[in-house]
Motif scaffolding. Sequence first.
Motif, PDB file in Angstrom:
ATOM      1  N   PRO A  76     -21.756 -49.391 130.333  1.00 26.72           N
ATOM      2  CA  PRO A  76     -23.169 -49.695 130.636  1.00 26.72           C
ATOM      3  C   PRO A  76     -23.933 -48.524 131.254  1.00 26.72           C
ATOM      4  CG  PRO A  76     -21.692 -50.963 132.060  1.00 26.72           C
ATOM      5  CD  PRO A  76     -20.835 -50.250 131.057  1.00 26.72           C
ATOM      6  N   GLY A  77     -23.216 -47.573 131.852  1.00 20.18           N
ATOM      7  CA  GLY A  77     -23.867 -46.400 132.431  1.00 20.18           C
ATOM      8  C   GLY A  77     -24.126 -45.297 131.427  1.00 20.18           C
ATOM      9  N   GLU A  78     -23.733 -45.512 130.172  1.00 17.17           N
ATOM     10  CA  GLU A  78     -23.930 -44.544 129.092  1.00 17.17           C
ATOM     11  C   GLU A  78     -23.391 -43.160 129.462  1.00 17.17           C
ATOM     12  OE1 GLU A  78     -27.896 -44.819 127.228  1.00 17.17           O
ATOM     13  OE2 GLU A  78     -28.181 -46.602 128.459  1.00 17.17           O
ATOM     14  N   SER A  79     -22.162 -43.133 129.953  1.00 16.72           N
ATOM     15  CA  SER A  79     -21.577 -41.866 130.406  1.00 16.72           C
ATOM     16  C   SER A  79     -20.815 -41.132 129.314  1.00 16.72           C
ATOM     17  CB  SER A  79     -20.641 -42.126 131.593  1.00 16.72           C
ATOM     18  OG  SER A  79     -19.571 -42.964 131.203  1.00 16.72           O
ATOM     19  N   ARG A  80     -20.457 -41.837 128.214  1.00 13.08           N
ATOM     20  CA  ARG A  80     -19.688 -41.211 127.132  1.00 13.08           C
ATOM     21  C   ARG A  80     -20.469 -41.277 125.825  1.00 13.08           C
ATOM     22  NH1 ARG A  80     -16.428 -44.722 129.485  1.00 13.08           N
ATOM     23  NH2 ARG A  80     -16.365 -46.104 127.687  1.00 13.08           N
ATOM     24  N   ASN A  81     -20.574 -40.132 125.173  1.00 12.28           N
ATOM     25  CA  ASN A  81     -21.229 -40.069 123.873  1.00 12.28           C
ATOM     26  C   ASN A  81     -20.187 -40.337 122.794  1.00 12.28           C
ATOM     27  OD1 ASN A  81     -22.751 -39.577 121.607  1.00 12.28           O
ATOM     28  ND2 ASN A  81     -23.449 -37.558 122.235  1.00 12.28           N
ATOM     29  N   LEU A  82     -20.359 -41.425 122.058  1.00 16.50           N
ATOM     30  CA  LEU A  82     -19.403 -41.829 121.027  1.00 16.50           C
ATOM     31  C   LEU A  82     -19.832 -41.370 119.625  1.00 16.50           C
ATOM     32  CD1 LEU A  82     -18.695 -45.425 122.326  1.00 16.50           C
ATOM     33  CD2 LEU A  82     -17.389 -43.338 122.747  1.00 16.50           C
ATOM     34  N   ARG A  83     -20.749 -40.449 119.579  1.00 17.32           N
ATOM     35  CA  ARG A  83     -21.302 -39.977 118.310  1.00 17.32           C
ATOM     36  C   ARG A  83     -20.218 -39.524 117.333  1.00 17.32           C
ATOM     37  NH1 ARG A  83     -24.302 -34.312 117.203  1.00 17.32           N
ATOM     38  NH2 ARG A  83     -24.798 -34.800 115.074  1.00 17.32           N
ATOM     39  N   ARG A  84     -19.272 -38.747 117.780  1.00 16.82           N
ATOM     40  CA  ARG A  84     -18.227 -38.204 116.900  1.00 16.82           C
ATOM     41  C   ARG A  84     -17.260 -39.286 116.434  1.00 16.82           C
ATOM     42  NH1 ARG A  84     -19.379 -33.425 115.039  1.00 16.82           N
ATOM     43  NH2 ARG A  84     -20.100 -31.916 116.547  1.00 16.82           N
ATOM     44  N   GLN A  85     -17.037 -40.319 117.259  1.00 15.19           N
ATOM     45  CA  GLN A  85     -16.103 -41.385 116.887  1.00 15.19           C
ATOM     46  C   GLN A  85     -16.715 -42.375 115.903  1.00 15.19           C
ATOM     47  OE1 GLN A  85     -16.574 -40.104 119.884  1.00 15.19           O
ATOM     48  NE2 GLN A  85     -14.877 -40.447 121.275  1.00 15.19           N
ATOM     49  N   GLN A  86     -18.037 -42.439 115.829  1.00 12.23           N
ATOM     50  CA  GLN A  86     -18.721 -43.429 114.990  1.00 12.23           C
ATOM     51  C   GLN A  86     -19.797 -42.783 114.109  1.00 12.23           C
ATOM     52  OE1 GLN A  86     -18.058 -46.703 114.893  1.00 12.23           O
ATOM     53  NE2 GLN A  86     -16.542 -46.723 116.522  1.00 12.23           N
ATOM     54  N   PRO A  87     -19.460 -41.778 113.304  1.00 12.50           N
ATOM     55  CA  PRO A  87     -20.499 -41.058 112.548  1.00 12.50           C
ATOM     56  C   PRO A  87     -21.272 -41.942 111.571  1.00 12.50           C
ATOM     57  CG  PRO A  87     -18.319 -40.411 111.787  1.00 12.50           C
ATOM     58  CD  PRO A  87     -18.123 -41.253 113.024  1.00 12.50           C
ATOM     59  N   LYS A  88     -20.596 -42.884 110.928  1.00 11.28           N
ATOM     60  CA  LYS A  88     -21.270 -43.760 109.968  1.00 11.28           C
ATOM     61  C   LYS A  88     -22.304 -44.643 110.681  1.00 11.28           C
ATOM     62  CE  LYS A  88     -20.204 -46.958 106.236  1.00 11.28           C
ATOM     63  NZ  LYS A  88     -19.161 -47.718 105.581  1.00 11.28           N
ATOM     64  N   LEU A  89     -21.932 -45.168 111.836  1.00  4.61           N
ATOM     65  CA  LEU A  89     -22.848 -45.994 112.622  1.00  4.61           C
ATOM     66  C   LEU A  89     -24.041 -45.174 113.116  1.00  4.61           C
ATOM     67  CD1 LEU A  89     -23.516 -48.712 113.963  1.00  4.61           C
ATOM     68  CD2 LEU A  89     -22.111 -47.974 115.905  1.00  4.61           C
ATOM     69  N   VAL A  90     -23.784 -43.937 113.539  1.00  2.00           N
ATOM     70  CA  VAL A  90     -24.869 -43.052 113.982  1.00  2.00           C
ATOM     71  C   VAL A  90     -25.860 -42.831 112.845  1.00  2.00           C
ATOM     72  CG1 VAL A  90     -25.426 -40.681 114.687  1.00  2.00           C
ATOM     73  CG2 VAL A  90     -23.578 -41.922 115.818  1.00  2.00           C
ATOM     74  N   ASP A  91     -25.351 -42.538 111.639  1.00  3.09           N
ATOM     75  CA  ASP A  91     -26.232 -42.334 110.482  1.00  3.09           C
ATOM     76  C   ASP A  91     -27.066 -43.577 110.209  1.00  3.09           C
ATOM     77  OD1 ASP A  91     -25.377 -39.748 110.056  1.00  3.09           O
ATOM     78  OD2 ASP A  91     -24.040 -40.255 108.397  1.00  3.09           O
ATOM     79  N   GLU A  92     -26.413 -44.724 110.240  1.00  3.26           N
ATOM     80  CA  GLU A  92     -27.087 -45.996 109.963  1.00  3.26           C
ATOM     81  C   GLU A  92     -28.197 -46.273 110.983  1.00  3.26           C
ATOM     82  OE1 GLU A  92     -25.235 -50.324 110.161  1.00  3.26           O
ATOM     83  OE2 GLU A  92     -24.011 -48.955 108.947  1.00  3.26           O
ATOM     84  N   LEU A  93     -27.873 -46.148 112.269  1.00  2.42           N
ATOM     85  CA  LEU A  93     -28.856 -46.428 113.327  1.00  2.42           C
ATOM     86  C   LEU A  93     -29.978 -45.393 113.340  1.00  2.42           C
ATOM     87  CD1 LEU A  93     -26.490 -47.523 116.244  1.00  2.42           C
ATOM     88  CD2 LEU A  93     -27.930 -48.989 114.801  1.00  2.42           C
TER      89      LEU A  93
END
Length: 88
Positions: free
Chosen positions: A59-76
């Motif tokens: 909830p504190g948004e301390s970790r960027n999960l961009r690399r673990q979820q590239p397909k979701l990042v593209d979609e969003l």
Amino acid sequence: EGGSAPHDALFWNQGGQLAVRRGPWKLVINGKLHDRRPEGGQALAGDDVLWLANLDDDPGESRNLRRQQPKLVDELATQATAWRDKLN
């Protein structure tokens, strides 16, 4: 209580930042660091220009999960930019 959200995703655009929230996922494009220090408000750079967080787990948004979820990042990111472009 027990109701569902009326929308699949929530979008907002403020101060050059574009964001989308869908379920537990929040993607911020061109985010800024807001940590209450005098130098706060600095634009995030490099990989962090796209910041993906799972608000259920972090909830504190301390970790960027961009690399673990590239397909979701593209979609969003696609959804968010389409929403912004429709406003303009």
